[in-house]
Write an enzyme that holds these catalytic residues in place. Sequence first.
Site, short mmCIF file in Angstrom:
data_model
loop_
_atom_site.label_atom_id
_atom_site.label_comp_id
_atom_site.label_asym_id
_atom_site.label_seq_id
_atom_site.Cartn_x
_atom_site.Cartn_y
_atom_site.Cartn_z
N GLU A 186 7.42 -6.11 1.61
CA GLU A 186 6.18 -6.06 2.39
C GLU A 186 5.29 -7.28 2.10
O GLU A 186 4.72 -7.86 3.01
CB GLU A 186 5.39 -4.79 2.05
CG GLU A 186 5.94 -3.51 2.65
CD GLU A 186 5.60 -3.37 4.14
OE1 GLU A 186 5.00 -4.28 4.73
OE2 GLU A 186 5.95 -2.31 4.70
N LYS A 190 -2.21 -1.66 -3.80
CA LYS A 190 -3.11 -0.51 -3.76
C LYS A 190 -2.32 0.78 -3.89
O LYS A 190 -1.34 0.92 -3.16
CB LYS A 190 -3.85 -0.54 -2.42
CG LYS A 190 -4.81 0.59 -2.21
CD LYS A 190 -5.42 0.48 -0.84
CE LYS A 190 -6.19 1.76 -0.58
NZ LYS A 190 -6.30 2.09 0.78
N LYS A 198 0.84 -1.19 0.00
CA LYS A 198 0.00 0.00 0.00
C LYS A 198 0.88 1.24 0.00
O LYS A 198 1.69 1.44 0.90
CB LYS A 198 -0.91 -0.01 1.23
CG LYS A 198 -1.79 1.22 1.32
CD LYS A 198 -2.83 1.10 2.42
CE LYS A 198 -3.63 2.38 2.56
NZ LYS A 198 -4.69 2.29 3.56
#
Length: 325
Positions: A230, A245, A192
Amino acid sequence: MRIRPRRLRNGETLRKMVRETRIDVSSLIYPLFVKEGKGVMEEIPTMPGQYRYSADTMGRKLEELLKAGVSAVMFFGIPDHKDEVGSGAYAEDGVIQKALARAKKDYPETYLITDVCMCEYTSHGHCGVLSGREVDNDETLKLLANTALSHAQAGADMVAPSDMMDGRVAAVRSLLDARGYCNTPIMSYAVKYASAFYGPFREAAGSAPAFGDRKSYQMDYHNSREGMKEALLDIEEGADIIMVKPATAYLDMVARIKERVHVPVAAYSVSGEYAMIKAGARLGYIDEEKIICETAACAFRAGCDVYLTYYAEEIAGYIREGKIG
Ligand code: PBG
């Protein structure tokens, strides 16, 4: 010429026969804003065509979605009261908890996913609790885990932490397991980015940070390898699905991650993507339907297995009509 690529582009039947990307309505998730109160159905100014519902009106939308074939939603809560520690996020009678109980009872066919974050519930709008002007990672973990647990207890089928604290997937997983929810999957907003594409959402949810920005927890959009880090970390911590995202400007990440991981990959086409298409279409600059189809198909082409989009219902219709898929 022996090899003529154009041969396989001759006519719709052949083009469809050799199509590389197939889209199915069951891969779509619709994000839905649930607001505290009764009888609420407010259009969101920054996202025309999208509404804030209260628990007693959201059924209209859930029904419409089911009719279109979209049976998964992601709930976002808009509480009446905010405080320093975001207590509305994990309150037993919080806006999401109440909406979950109601949806579970009235719409058992709908698959209920919840966004797990603090920013809609904190008075300062950050995604965790503060220590001075910093977001305190480890203190926030406990609250996130409690939030996820309260969602599971209220009827969530899946939880989706979106706060970007380190270690949140592990924290959520271990509390859910300890309390008997070992089969509740976690979809992690793992990759993200700190993005201006969330602007319209923050207007919709009233969740813009009161000071500073989210760059100390969400990722720098110049980075690609960090996104892989991540994703891999969250899988190690127990994430069942990894999300990228925003979607459209980040499809390189969808493709890269899809190659490396063995869990489903989700892409979230966020509020700013929706708002841009809507605005361009309203001005008559672009063809909304065609842009929706192309944007969605390209996300699947990049490799996403699951697609979160405010256009879920429209896309379902276009699939049915054979316009994409
Ligand atoms: C909560 C959250 C946000 C979005 C999803 N979950 C906002 C943010 O991170 O600021 C954005 C969704 C969208 O823009 O459609 N942290």
